[in-house]
Design an enzyme around this catalytic site. Structure first.
Site, PDB file in Angstrom:
ATOM      1  CB  ALA A 152     -62.047  87.320  37.149  1.00 57.85           C
ATOM      2  CE1 TYR A 191     -63.368  86.734  42.451  1.00 61.30           C
ATOM      3  CE2 TYR A 191     -64.172  85.653  44.437  1.00 61.30           C
ATOM      4  CZ  TYR A 191     -63.950  85.647  43.077  1.00 61.30           C
ATOM      5  OH  TYR A 191     -64.329  84.557  42.331  1.00 61.30           O
ATOM      6  CG  PHE A 220     -70.755  77.079  47.348  1.00 65.85           C
ATOM      7  CD1 PHE A 220     -71.635  77.577  46.385  1.00 65.85           C
ATOM      8  CD2 PHE A 220     -70.991  77.382  48.672  1.00 65.85           C
ATOM      9  CE1 PHE A 220     -72.740  78.353  46.731  1.00 65.85           C
ATOM     10  CE2 PHE A 220     -72.105  78.155  49.036  1.00 65.85           C
ATOM     11  CZ  PHE A 220     -72.977  78.636  48.070  1.00 65.85           C
ATOM     12  CG  ASN A 221     -64.633  76.344  49.034  1.00 62.69           C
ATOM     13  OD1 ASN A 221     -65.694  76.896  49.327  1.00 62.69           O
ATOM     14  ND2 ASN A 221     -63.486  76.703  49.558  1.00 62.69           N
ATOM     15  N   GLY A 247     -53.021  81.976  33.916  1.00 60.35           N
ATOM     16  CA  GLY A 247     -53.258  80.693  33.252  1.00 60.35           C
ATOM     17  C   GLY A 247     -51.978  80.146  32.626  1.00 60.35           C
ATOM     18  CB  THR A 275     -67.666  83.999  43.837  1.00 63.36           C
ATOM     19  OG1 THR A 275     -67.215  83.604  45.138  1.00 63.36           O
ATOM     20  CG2 THR A 275     -67.950  85.496  43.879  1.00 63.36           C
ATOM     21  CG  PHE A 293     -64.044  80.616  33.094  1.00 64.19           C
ATOM     22  CD1 PHE A 293     -64.595  79.887  34.132  1.00 64.19           C
ATOM     23  CD2 PHE A 293     -64.445  80.329  31.804  1.00 64.19           C
ATOM     24  CE1 PHE A 293     -65.520  78.902  33.890  1.00 64.19           C
ATOM     25  CE2 PHE A 293     -65.379  79.340  31.548  1.00 64.19           C
ATOM     26  CZ  PHE A 293     -65.923  78.622  32.595  1.00 64.19           C
TER      27      PHE A 293
HETATM   28  N1  UDP Z   1     -57.551  77.098  55.237  1.00 67.35           N
HETATM   29  C1  UDP Z   1     -56.727  76.699  56.269  1.00 67.35           C
HETATM   30  N2  UDP Z   1     -55.377  76.643  56.029  1.00 67.35           N
HETATM   31  C2  UDP Z   1     -54.823  76.975  54.836  1.00 67.35           C
HETATM   32  C3  UDP Z   1     -55.681  77.379  53.777  1.00 67.35           C
HETATM   33  C4  UDP Z   1     -57.047  77.429  54.009  1.00 67.35           C
HETATM   34  O1  UDP Z   1     -57.181  76.395  57.362  1.00 67.35           O
HETATM   35  O2  UDP Z   1     -53.598  76.924  54.700  1.00 67.35           O
HETATM   36  C5  UDP Z   1     -58.999  77.149  55.477  1.00 67.35           C
HETATM   37  C6  UDP Z   1     -59.604  78.513  55.200  1.00 67.35           C
HETATM   38  O3  UDP Z   1     -59.533  79.308  56.360  1.00 67.35           O
HETATM   39  C7  UDP Z   1     -61.052  78.133  54.822  1.00 67.35           C
HETATM   40  C8  UDP Z   1     -60.906  76.765  54.177  1.00 67.35           C
HETATM   41  O4  UDP Z   1     -59.623  76.275  54.559  1.00 67.35           O
HETATM   42  O5  UDP Z   1     -61.838  78.002  55.986  1.00 67.35           O
HETATM   43  C9  UDP Z   1     -60.969  76.822  52.669  1.00 67.35           C
HETATM   44  O6  UDP Z   1     -60.081  77.831  52.248  1.00 67.35           O
HETATM   45  P1  UDP Z   1     -59.721  78.067  50.731  1.00 67.35           P
HETATM   46  O7  UDP Z   1     -58.726  79.184  50.673  1.00 67.35           O
HETATM   47  O8  UDP Z   1     -59.334  76.774  50.092  1.00 67.35           O
HETATM   48  O9  UDP Z   1     -61.102  78.497  50.068  1.00 67.35           O
HETATM   49  P2  UDP Z   1     -62.147  79.692  50.428  1.00 67.35           P
HETATM   50  O10 UDP Z   1     -63.212  79.047  51.261  1.00 67.35           O
HETATM   51  O11 UDP Z   1     -61.397  80.767  51.119  1.00 67.35           O
HETATM   52  O12 UDP Z   1     -62.648  80.096  49.090  1.00 67.35           O
END
Ligand code: UDP
Length: 330
Positions: free
Chosen positions: A76, A142, A170-171, A37, A118, A74
């Site tokens: 981690a 993880y 999610f993301n 952080g 997650t 948070f």
């Molecule tokens: N990804 C990609 N190129 C990169 C980074 C990520 O194609 O340089 C793809 C990755 O394979 C996944 C999606 O983007 O399918 C989201 O990846 P990220 O690491 O942002 O989040 P995750 O889903 O792994 O938590």
């Protein structure tokens, strides 16, 4: 005024949650070891205590700072690939830190706990969108570490009456719309900040990790959720914990492919953002999209920034204004 202890409040999601809590009228103490952080990310109005969740005395010291209504956790390690390379570190730090924190939380008499969990708990899900009945088969050490913490929370409730909300993200993406707070990871591994680094001229191109997945355009589909919408869910969870413990999926309910993300970033930034094909990244499931029905119903949660455009626009504002991330204050 109710006080909340936020571990990891100097990090990406934790700092946005801290801001949302302050906005909602809570008093916030951030507890963060600043290993990932940034001091500058801690919102004005929050007190910062520098310390690690792995240090029992420091954790107890932080919990003694106020009579807290709740703990939000948070702090981690959070990289899937790194956890596969070094599982023991993830179990030691994530699970070990949570044990120290939970034991001290019980001792301090705090009865509400919100966990940053997650979607990696679902590994390769059988059904999409993923609802709360999906089997929990973590996709990495993880995810397993978060699953272990969720299991410990069950016993904290059963034995000590500590109610918990496990929010399975999610993301997380996007940034505070003011442009003052955003994503700053070293190294950066997430798609949206990497794509925007290309638009800033800091990288030549973005690599697409595989285009032979069983998805509409062959690239992986993810549910990108604005970090402020994530933060809102944490605030809404606090009153809900008066009733019972909760485990909820936290996503928008809409999936976008890697190609769609890159295309939207081209439109938002006006930069051509060259993309090249690359090998699949180990452990990436083809599609991860949340069912957001339960969190909407249980918490009354509504995303304020549900579109990919809004998510990328706010992220772009942050990255343009802070091309090198947070700058240490003199
Ligand atoms: N990804 C990609 N190129 C990169 C980074 C990520 O194609 O340089 C793809 C990755 O394979 C996944 C999606 O983007 O399918 C989201 O990846 P990220 O690491 O942002 O989040 P995750 O889903 O792994 O938590």
């Amino acid at each position: 005024m109710s006080s909340i202890l936020v571990t990891g409040g100097a990090g990406y999601v934790g700092s946005h949650a801290t801001a949302a809590l302050i906005e909602a009228g809570y008093d916030v103490v951030v507890f963060d070891d600043l290993s990932k952080g940034h001091r500058e990310a801690v919102p004005q109005g929050a007190e910062l205590i520098v310390g690690s969740v792995l240090d029992p005395a420091a954790v107890r010291g932080a919990l003694a700072a106020r009579p807290f209504e709740a703990v939000m956790h948070f702090a981690a390690l959070s990289l899937v690939g790194e956890s596969v390379a070094n599982p023991w570190r993830y179990f030691r730090e994530n699970v070990g830190g949570a044990i120290e924190l939970l034991e001290a939380t019980v001792e301090a008499g705090v009865k509400k706990f919100v966990l940053s969990s997650t979607a990696n708990l679902f590994g390769e899900p059988e059904r999409v969108p993923i609802d709360e009945s999906e089997p929990l088969i973590p996709g990495s050490p993880y995810g397993e570490s978060k699953y272990m913490i969720e299991r410990m929370l069950r016993w904290a409730d059963e034995i000590h009456g500590v109610r918990s909300a496990c929010l399975r993200y999610f993301n997380a993406a996007g940034a505070c719309p003011s442009g003052t707070r955003g994503e700053d990871h070293t190294p950066e591994t997430h798609l949206i900040p990497l794509v925007l680094q290309v638009a800033l001229g800091q990288r030549e191109q973005i690599s697409i990790f595989g285009d032979d997945y069983d998805t509409p355009d062959g690239t992986c589909v993810r549910d990108y959720i604005h970090v402020c919408d994530l933060a809102d869910a944490h605030v809404l969870a606090l009153p809900a914990l008066e009733q019972e413990s909760l485990s909820l999926n936290l996503g928008n309910g809409t999936g976008y492919s890697v190609r769609e993300v890159i295309e939207t970033a081209r439109q938002v930034t006006g930069h051509p953002i060259p993309a090249v094909m690359a090998e699949r990244r180990a452990g990436d499931p083809p599609t991860l999209v949340a069912s957001s029905g339960a969190i909407r119903e249980r918490l009354g949660w509504e995303p304020r920034y549900p579109t990919l455009e809004a998510i990328i626009e706010t992220a772009w504002k942050w990255h343009k204004g802070h091309p090198d991330g947070y700058e240490p204050q003199p």
